[in-house]
Design a protein around this motif. Structure first.
Motif, PDB file in Angstrom:
ATOM      1  N   GLU A  89     138.536  65.202  36.981  1.00 26.58           N
ATOM      2  CA  GLU A  89     138.853  66.117  38.436  1.00 26.58           C
ATOM      3  C   GLU A  89     137.748  65.538  39.698  1.00 26.58           C
ATOM      4  OE1 GLU A  89     138.260  67.193  35.369  1.00 26.58           O
ATOM      5  OE2 GLU A  89     139.873  68.314  34.537  1.00 26.58           O
ATOM      6  N   MET A 114     144.664  72.813  40.785  1.00 23.61           N
ATOM      7  CA  MET A 114     143.601  72.420  41.799  1.00 23.61           C
ATOM      8  C   MET A 114     144.174  71.276  42.641  1.00 23.61           C
ATOM      9  SD  MET A 114     140.236  70.375  40.115  1.00 23.61           S
ATOM     10  CE  MET A 114     139.740  71.546  39.079  1.00 23.61           C
ATOM     11  N   GLU A 266     130.466  80.422  15.797  1.00 18.75           N
ATOM     12  CA  GLU A 266     129.847  79.450  16.229  1.00 18.75           C
ATOM     13  C   GLU A 266     130.354  78.346  17.261  1.00 18.75           C
ATOM     14  OE1 GLU A 266     126.118  76.498  14.528  1.00 18.75           O
ATOM     15  OE2 GLU A 266     127.463  77.556  13.029  1.00 18.75           O
ATOM     16  N   ASP A 269     131.962  71.632  17.551  1.00 18.75           N
ATOM     17  CA  ASP A 269     132.664  70.615  18.622  1.00 18.75           C
ATOM     18  C   ASP A 269     133.811  71.164  19.180  1.00 18.75           C
ATOM     19  OD1 ASP A 269     130.694  68.714  18.446  1.00 18.75           O
ATOM     20  OD2 ASP A 269     131.727  67.354  17.533  1.00 18.75           O
ATOM     21  N   ASN A 404     139.327  77.624  35.776  1.00 17.74           N
ATOM     22  CA  ASN A 404     138.092  77.001  35.430  1.00 17.74           C
ATOM     23  C   ASN A 404     137.167  78.085  35.188  1.00 17.74           C
ATOM     24  OD1 ASN A 404     139.358  74.595  34.419  1.00 17.74           O
ATOM     25  ND2 ASN A 404     138.412  73.415  36.047  1.00 17.74           N
ATOM     26  N   GLU A 405     137.008  78.661  36.507  1.00 14.12           N
ATOM     27  CA  GLU A 405     135.685  79.658  36.322  1.00 14.12           C
ATOM     28  C   GLU A 405     135.988  80.870  35.592  1.00 14.12           C
ATOM     29  OE1 GLU A 405     136.508  79.079  40.673  1.00 14.12           O
ATOM     30  OE2 GLU A 405     134.618  79.814  41.145  1.00 14.12           O
ATOM     31  N   ASP A 408     134.899  79.964  32.392  1.00 14.71           N
ATOM     32  CA  ASP A 408     133.304  79.869  32.138  1.00 14.71           C
ATOM     33  C   ASP A 408     132.832  81.255  31.999  1.00 14.71           C
ATOM     34  OD1 ASP A 408     133.473  77.354  32.702  1.00 14.71           O
ATOM     35  OD2 ASP A 408     132.844  77.143  34.840  1.00 14.71           O
ATOM     36  N   ARG A 412     130.502  83.021  28.927  1.00  7.89           N
ATOM     37  CA  ARG A 412     129.398  83.648  29.203  1.00  7.89           C
ATOM     38  C   ARG A 412     129.339  84.995  28.411  1.00  7.89           C
ATOM     39  NH1 ARG A 412     129.354  84.891  33.965  1.00  7.89           N
ATOM     40  NH2 ARG A 412     130.337  83.225  35.108  1.00  7.89           N
ATOM     41  N   ASP A 415     130.054  85.613  24.460  1.00  6.17           N
ATOM     42  CA  ASP A 415     128.843  85.296  23.809  1.00  6.17           C
ATOM     43  C   ASP A 415     127.892  86.382  23.643  1.00  6.17           C
ATOM     44  OD1 ASP A 415     129.367  82.667  24.023  1.00  6.17           O
ATOM     45  OD2 ASP A 415     127.616  82.049  25.048  1.00  6.17           O
ATOM     46  N   ARG A 416     128.074  87.665  24.543  1.00  6.19           N
ATOM     47  CA  ARG A 416     127.152  88.750  24.307  1.00  6.19           C
ATOM     48  C   ARG A 416     127.823  89.441  23.147  1.00  6.19           C
ATOM     49  NH1 ARG A 416     128.165  91.540  29.994  1.00  6.19           N
ATOM     50  NH2 ARG A 416     127.563  93.318  28.921  1.00  6.19           N
ATOM     51  N   TYR A 419     127.285  86.645  19.828  1.00  2.30           N
ATOM     52  CA  TYR A 419     126.096  86.438  19.582  1.00  2.30           C
ATOM     53  C   TYR A 419     124.766  87.453  19.455  1.00  2.30           C
ATOM     54  CZ  TYR A 419     128.245  81.816  19.651  1.00  2.30           C
ATOM     55  OH  TYR A 419     129.132  81.009  19.541  1.00  2.30           O
TER      56      TYR A 419
ATOM     57  N   ASN B 136     125.334  77.675  10.946  1.00  4.39           N
ATOM     58  CA  ASN B 136     126.195  77.828   9.590  1.00  4.39           C
ATOM     59  C   ASN B 136     125.879  76.654   8.890  1.00  4.39           C
ATOM     60  OD1 ASN B 136     127.027  80.481  10.193  1.00  4.39           O
ATOM     61  ND2 ASN B 136     128.745  79.478  11.425  1.00  4.39           N
ATOM     62  N   THR B 156     122.467  80.283  18.493  1.00  7.94           N
ATOM     63  CA  THR B 156     123.526  81.280  18.433  1.00  7.94           C
ATOM     64  C   THR B 156     122.634  82.497  18.939  1.00  7.94           C
ATOM     65  OG1 THR B 156     123.443  81.298  16.097  1.00  7.94           O
ATOM     66  CG2 THR B 156     125.203  80.312  17.319  1.00  7.94           C
ATOM     67  N   PRO B 245     123.720  80.782  24.644  1.00  9.72           N
ATOM     68  CA  PRO B 245     124.566  81.946  24.398  1.00  9.72           C
ATOM     69  C   PRO B 245     124.499  82.845  25.602  1.00  9.72           C
ATOM     70  CG  PRO B 245     123.273  81.890  22.375  1.00  9.72           C
ATOM     71  CD  PRO B 245     122.536  81.052  23.588  1.00  9.72           C
ATOM     72  N   GLY B 246     125.714  83.428  26.064  1.00  7.10           N
ATOM     73  CA  GLY B 246     125.572  84.229  27.416  1.00  7.10           C
ATOM     74  C   GLY B 246     125.056  83.298  28.516  1.00  7.10           C
ATOM     75  N   GLN B 258     128.288  73.089  36.989  1.00 14.98           N
ATOM     76  CA  GLN B 258     129.154  73.943  36.834  1.00 14.98           C
ATOM     77  C   GLN B 258     129.870  74.243  38.051  1.00 14.98           C
ATOM     78  OE1 GLN B 258     130.167  73.857  33.560  1.00 14.98           O
ATOM     79  NE2 GLN B 258     130.434  75.884  33.496  1.00 14.98           N
ATOM     80  N   SER B 262     132.969  72.282  37.957  1.00 20.09           N
ATOM     81  CA  SER B 262     134.076  73.009  37.245  1.00 20.09           C
ATOM     82  C   SER B 262     135.019  73.840  38.312  1.00 20.09           C
ATOM     83  CB  SER B 262     133.430  73.652  35.965  1.00 20.09           C
ATOM     84  OG  SER B 262     134.243  74.661  35.282  1.00 20.09           O
ATOM     85  N   SER B 263     133.869  74.336  39.007  1.00 24.21           N
ATOM     86  CA  SER B 263     134.541  75.146  39.884  1.00 24.21           C
ATOM     87  C   SER B 263     134.992  74.378  41.223  1.00 24.21           C
ATOM     88  CB  SER B 263     133.890  76.269  40.583  1.00 24.21           C
ATOM     89  OG  SER B 263     133.124  77.172  39.349  1.00 24.21           O
ATOM     90  N   MET B 264     134.596  73.110  41.454  1.00 21.27           N
ATOM     91  CA  MET B 264     134.802  72.329  42.339  1.00 21.27           C
ATOM     92  C   MET B 264     134.270  73.026  43.760  1.00 21.27           C
ATOM     93  SD  MET B 264     136.026  69.304  41.728  1.00 21.27           S
ATOM     94  CE  MET B 264     136.271  68.509  40.328  1.00 21.27           C
TER      95      MET B 264
END
Lengths: 441, 294
Positions: A89, A114, A266, A269, A404-405, A408, A412, A415-416, A419, B136, B156, B245-246, B258, B262-264
């Motif tokens: 990109e 985009m 988890e 890859d 994309n945002e 992201d 984020r 995860d809360r 994890y 894990n 994690t 994480p988070g 980013q 990613s956001s350009m």
């Protein structure tokens, strides 16, 4: 005196050498005879008066070489200079700023909107394609065309892509007398099956029934769809991430972890390669595997495996993720007609058949008529046709600019839950609020 | 001015031209690939970047947005937290390793072994540690389990992930700074240690009262270099945790990446880079001041 002359000469030589080195790259990109290593067609070929088209993509040239060779045979006067680009990109945007775009460029999910918004892509008139009866435009799966569309306009043609299905260990399923439903397990049936496998884990030698690789929103989307909720409302202005059905979907995933049938979530890859490894080692009995990675299991000497549909909601609703790559013409190309000619060849039934039959990583057939060709490399008993059947219900996020945002943000926030064990409703409310702001942009 | 004076002036001028000619290639490179992009990103920070259209001048809007950007402040806090954990650990490890290897028989071999992580590619380092620290199926947890200990959520858990990255960073960079400290230690006169021995000083007293004060300029240099490097750290965060994480490992370098790629949003990311540049500049000036006075 000699010393001084020598010094001046050396300094001048250094300067000239440096300037020559700086100019080298430019020359090689302009002169197809000095093509970079990852270019398609013969790098040493003298192009003479031939028309040269440049096609940039993130994929290695080996993937498309059969198509390039076939096109060269029927169009000896056109040279396709294929270039594999990393950090795709950024490179395309930089080329756009420097007025150095290629004639043709590939687009993966998130790229079309985009690039179209930036004015990089040439609009395509679908009516022109429909009017060419030999091209048979109606043969494309309707869903694949969405990936080339932004704000109701078409900017490319689908070429290939991939989706997910579930691979299971036949031996374990037979030992436990488990039958694979033709249409896939419902959520409740899936949980029961997982519990049964884990109950007998010492007998069958697994650690867990399956596992969930954390891809952020890509993990959640299938469960949302299976539970009957779309990612956004009809006009893509508000997300449904805080919808009670989304909450239910997340809680279902949590339940799989809490009951111990899958390990804690988890990030492994990207791609399903770790799952392929675990299936092969026998540590899990089933797993979500991408089409382009499933063929790797054919090399396994120990694993007897088959393919089944992804789990579906308790009311039978199905949903999975589909990635489609498209090919577009750049708005600044001076050879738009020739570029379109190549693009039509590459995406014709003949061109796509060549691609699907010769690729080492199986791709989804974007044309209905090639349905069986995309999985022809799999043995019949694997039931790989499920990958293609899944095109009936596979899809992707809306083609909005901030995709994309949004991804992201989802990574984020989710995860809360995964994890930090935070409350599902609260996190999804926060995520929905953040995504709604992005949708407004 | 006499003839002698004139010919001296000529010599000086010619010498100046020669110096200029020799410096020119590297100066040009520096100008094109360092200075120009730096200046251009400063300019870009006042614009909204649009590749095929004219960039839109937005004045200080990007900087104003930065002030109210929650994620930016989280990333600044995380970076400071990372530096607070990372720098003392790197220095302690480098010092410890240097003290161990300087006067041993296999000194050169150990120096080579400890220096090795520095030579590895950051991407390879990131991938390898990702597999080692997996919750894990990671090798480290496998080892802990084999010893009867429970698994640790290395990557994690929001509370542990930053510590995990700090361990990897210290593992990677301690060997690099060790080389500087070894060179410093070898430069300390043996007479000091002999005199201390005659006075009955114990080994730790020699280390505390002779070695450490003598190494002070190098330690200051290492501290400042590590701080500057930590502000710029991106690769390991990208490879190992992707900020998670988070937001627990969202650092300024990662957030900037980013935003830009990613956001350009190149203009906004440029504003971040300018702020970061100012912070790093302050530390560089501090470093110059300290090393100069020493």
């Amino acid at each position: 005196m000699k010393k001084r002359v020598f010094s001046i000469f050396m300094a001048a030589l250094l300067a000239v050498g440096m300037l020559t080195a700086c100019g080298g790259t430019k020359e090689s990109s302009e002169d197809p005879a000095g093509m970079p290593q990852e270019s398609g067609q013969a790098g040493t070929e003298d192009t003479g008066d031939k028309l040269v088209l440049t096609w940039q993509s993130w994929d290695p040239v080996s993937k498309y070489q059969p198509i390039l060779d076939a096109y060269k045979e029927v169009n000896p006067d056109v040279v396709i200079n294929y270039e594999q680009i990393s950090d795709y990109e950024t490179k395309i945007n930089t080329e756009a700023a420097g007025d150095a775009l290629p004639d043709l460029l590939s687009c993966k999910v998130g790229n079309t909107q985009m690039f179209a918004e930036a004015g990089i892509l040439e609009e395509i008139d679908p009516e022109d394609l429909k009017s060419d009866s030999a091209y048979n435009f109606n043969d494309f799966w309707e869903t694949t065309l969405d990936y080339a569309t932004y704000k109701g306009k078409m900017y490319g043609i689908p070429v290939d892509g991939g989706n997910y299905a579930w691979v299971y260990n036949k031996k374990i399923f037979e030992e436990l007398n488990l039958e694979v439903p033709e249409e896939g397990y419902t959520w409740d049936e899936f949980l029961d099956t997982c519990e049964l496998i884990v109950e007998h884990k010492d007998e069958v030698g697994v650690n867990y029934a399956t596992l969930i690789n954390d891809y952020g929103i890509k993990t959640l989307l299938p469960y949302m769809w299976q539970n009957g909720v779309e990612y956004t409302n009809a006009d893509d202005t508000v997300s449904n991430l805080d919808d009670p059905k989304t909450v239910e979907a997340v809680k279902y995933i949590q339940k799989l972890v809490d009951t111990g049938v899958i390990p804690p979530i988890e990030k492994l890859d990207e791609g399903s390669f770790p799952i392929v490894g675990m299936l092969n080692s026998g540590s899990i009995a089933m797993g979500r595997v991408a089409l382009w990675e499933a063929l790797k299991l054919e090399d396994s000497e120990t694993l007897d495996w088959g393919i089944m549909h992804a789990p579906r909601g308790n009311d039978g609703t199905k949903g999975e993720v589909l990635y489609v790559n498209t090919i577009s013409i750049s708005s600044t190309s001076e050879n738009k007609e020739a570029a379109m000619d190549f693009m039509k060849f590459a995406t014709s039934e003949e061109g796509l058949r060549i691609l699907l039959e010769n690729t080492t990583d199986p791709q989804i057939a974007v044309r209905k008529s090639l349905k069986d060709v995309s999985v022809s490399q799999f043995a019949t008993e694997k039931n790989a046709g499920i990958f293609v059947d899944a095109l009936e219900y596979c899809k992707w996020m809306p083609n909005v600019l901030t995709v994309n945002e949004q991804m992201d943000a989802a990574s984020r926030q989710l995860d809360r839950i995964w994890y930090s064990g935070e409350d599902v409703e609260t996190v999804l409310r926060d995520l929905a609020a953040e995504v709604n702001e992005l949708l407004k942009k | 001015m006499g003839e002698k004076g004139l010919s001296r002036m000529k010599r000086i001028r010619k010498r100046g031209i020669m110096i200029f000619l020799f410096l020119m290639p590297s100066m040009l490179l520096l100008l094109i690939f360092v200075l120009w992009p730096m200046l251009y990103s400063m300019v870009l920070s006042f614009y909204e970047w649009k590749p095929l259209k004219d960039n839109v001048f937005v004045g200080l809007a990007n900087y104003k947005e930065l002030l109210h950007d929650k994620l930016w402040w989280i990333s600044v806090w995380n970076t400071l937290y990372y530096i607070a954990l990372n720098v003392p650990l790197i220095m302690a490890m480098a010092l410890g390793m240097a003290a161990l290897v300087t006067h041993t028989k296999l000194s050169k071999l150990f120096r080579g072994i400890y220096f090795m992580p520095t030579m590895l590619s950051l991407v390879a380092t990131g991938i390898a540690w990702n597999y080692l620290l997996g919750t894990n199926n990671g090798a480290v947890n496998g080892l802990l389990n084999a010893c009867g200990l429970s698994s640790v959520k290395w990557l994690t858990s929001g509370k542990i992930a930053m510590v995990s990255i700090v361990i990897v960073t210290a593992w990677r960079w301690a060997g690099y700074y060790m080389v500087m400290l070894v060179a410093g230690m070898l430069g300390i006169s043996e007479q000091y240690y002999e005199a201390a021995s005659l006075e009955g000083a114990r080994p730790w007293q020699k280390f505390w009262y002779i070695t450490l004060p003598e190494l002070k300029p190098i330690l200051v240099f290492i501290a400042l270099m590590s701080i500057i490097g930590s502000f710029q750290e991106f690769d390991l965060f990208y490879m190992i945790t992707s900020g998670g994480p988070g937001t627990s490992t969202y650092v300024t370098g990662y957030y900037m990446y980013q935003t830009a790629f990613s956001s350009m949003r190149m203009g906004y990311a440029s504003a971040m880079s300018v702020v970061l540049f100012v912070v790093i500049l302050i530390f560089t000036l501090l470093q110059n001041k300290f090393t100069k006075s020493e």
